[in-house]
Design an enzyme around this catalytic site. Structure first.
Site, short mmCIF file in Angstrom:
data_model
loop_
_atom_site.label_atom_id
_atom_site.label_comp_id
_atom_site.label_asym_id
_atom_site.label_seq_id
_atom_site.Cartn_x
_atom_site.Cartn_y
_atom_site.Cartn_z
N GLU A 97 -2.13 -11.14 -2.59
CA GLU A 97 -1.86 -11.86 -3.87
C GLU A 97 -1.96 -10.60 -4.97
O GLU A 97 -1.06 -10.10 -5.17
CB GLU A 97 -2.94 -12.89 -3.76
CG GLU A 97 -2.74 -14.02 -2.69
CD GLU A 97 -3.56 -15.06 -2.99
OE1 GLU A 97 -3.61 -15.65 -4.05
OE2 GLU A 97 -4.29 -15.60 -2.07
N MET A 98 -3.14 -10.65 -5.65
CA MET A 98 -3.15 -9.61 -6.80
C MET A 98 -3.41 -8.05 -6.31
O MET A 98 -3.30 -7.28 -6.95
CB MET A 98 -4.06 -10.11 -7.78
CG MET A 98 -3.66 -11.37 -8.50
SD MET A 98 -4.47 -11.85 -9.75
CE MET A 98 -4.42 -10.51 -11.26
#
Length: 340
Positions: A135-136
């Protein structure tokens, strides 16, 4: 001769009767259980303007991600109901993820977080996507050093959390404080509950009655309470995708009933957050209603709360109309000027 006015009045009453019957009634005392309460606040992280301002900056800042180009707002876009409008999320490097991006609307009222409930507080949840490699993919030591090197950010942290260091804990608390301000309220349904019989249409009123009736729509069994979620987990009979189906809550709590079970999402602002279900397999709210009406598709481990529904076409249309009545009035969201 005196009978003519009486007959005229009787005829007028007969004509007027259906019109009165077609008016939306005022809510009952029992209906008011659906009224949204004040936003709950944890004792150690009550929202203040300074905390919200810091959290908003962090939420929109792509420099917190591993590639410097992805922020929380990249997936939780306020223009898309604080989701992303995609079937399933797009992660780091364009990887298509297995689950849809849930809205952050009214997460302040939740007691379980993420589709599988692996996070127990909004503060804990805030760091989850940041720490996920797909994700991040945040490098926290590097990000914390970067924030500490920016005088404007240091000032924001000092105002929000005096005496506390710039670190993972204060980042999580600030982002949670901001997310608690993302609240859907003052919808047509809320205004009806407050006593405005003109706030909703007759179709929306009928849809609410179908929704709340266990013998008809049965929706309120899981989408219960003012935030329209029981914060529970249910297998709603979605067809598995691929050779390795997503086991959902079972990965966190390995009991048979949790196989393929996912958290009940809020229905607040639901008209803004399509496509629907954790795999984005329903394009429209009508598709959602049809899925429940047929009692799901994969019944191999179906929740006991799922059942076929005997709904007419009018019932289905009214249910969709009611779901649209849950869209709150949205204040404009401005992107913050980020510290340099």
């Amino acid at each position: 001769m005196q009978t003519l006015p009486i007959l005229a009045l009787a005829a007028a009453a007969m004509l007027a009767g259906p019109a009165f019957a077609d008016k939306v009634p005022l809510p009952t005392a029992a209906d008011r259980q659906w009224q949204l309460p004040a936003v709950p606040m944890p004792g150690d992280n009550a929202s203040t303007p300074a905390r919200v301002a810091l959290g908003k900056a962090l939420f929109f800042d792509p420099r917190l991600s591993g590639n410097g180009a992805t922020s929380c707002a990249s997936c939780h876009n306020p223009s898309l109901g604080w989701s992303d409008g995609l079937k399933t999320a797009i992660g780091m490097g364009g990887v298509v993820l297995a689950r849809a991006t849930p809205t952050i609307v009214n997460t302040a009222f939740n007691t379980q977080f993420m589709w599988d409930g692996r996070k127990k507080s909004l503060e804990d949840q805030a760091l989850g996507p940041m720490k996920a490699a797909d994700e991040m993919n945040t490098d926290f030591p590097a990000v914390i050093d970067r924030l500490r090197a920016m005088p404007a950010y240091v000032t924001l942290f000092e105002r929000a959390y005096p005496g506390e260091p710039v670190g993972e804990e204060t980042i999580a608390k600030a982002m949670a404080a901001f997310e608690r301000t993302v609240v859907s309220k003052d919808s047509p349904f809320d205004r009806w509950l407050a006593g405005d019989a003109r706030a909703i249409t007759l179709s929306q009123y009928r849809g609410f009655r179908v929704f709340a009736d266990p013998a008809r729509g049965n929706c309120g069994t899981c989408h219960s309470g003012p935030n329209f979620t029981d914060n529970g987990f249910h297998n709603i009979g979605l067809r598995g995708a691929g050779a390795k189906p997503d086991m959902g809550r079972f990965a966190i709590r390995p009991v048979a009933a949790m196989k393929g079970a996912f958290k009940t999402p809020t229905l607040r602002d639901i008209a803004l957050t399509g496509p629907y279900f954790r795999d984005g397999s329903a394009a429209t709210l009508r598709d959602v209603v049809e899925h429940y009406a047929r009692g799901g598709d994969d019944r191999s481990n179906l929740s006991g709360d799922m059942k076929r529904l005997d709904l007419s076409e009018q019932d289905k249309s009214d249910l969709v109309a009611f779901l649209h009545a849950l869209t709150g009035r949205r204040p404009p969201v401005t992107t913050p000027l980020l510290p340099q």
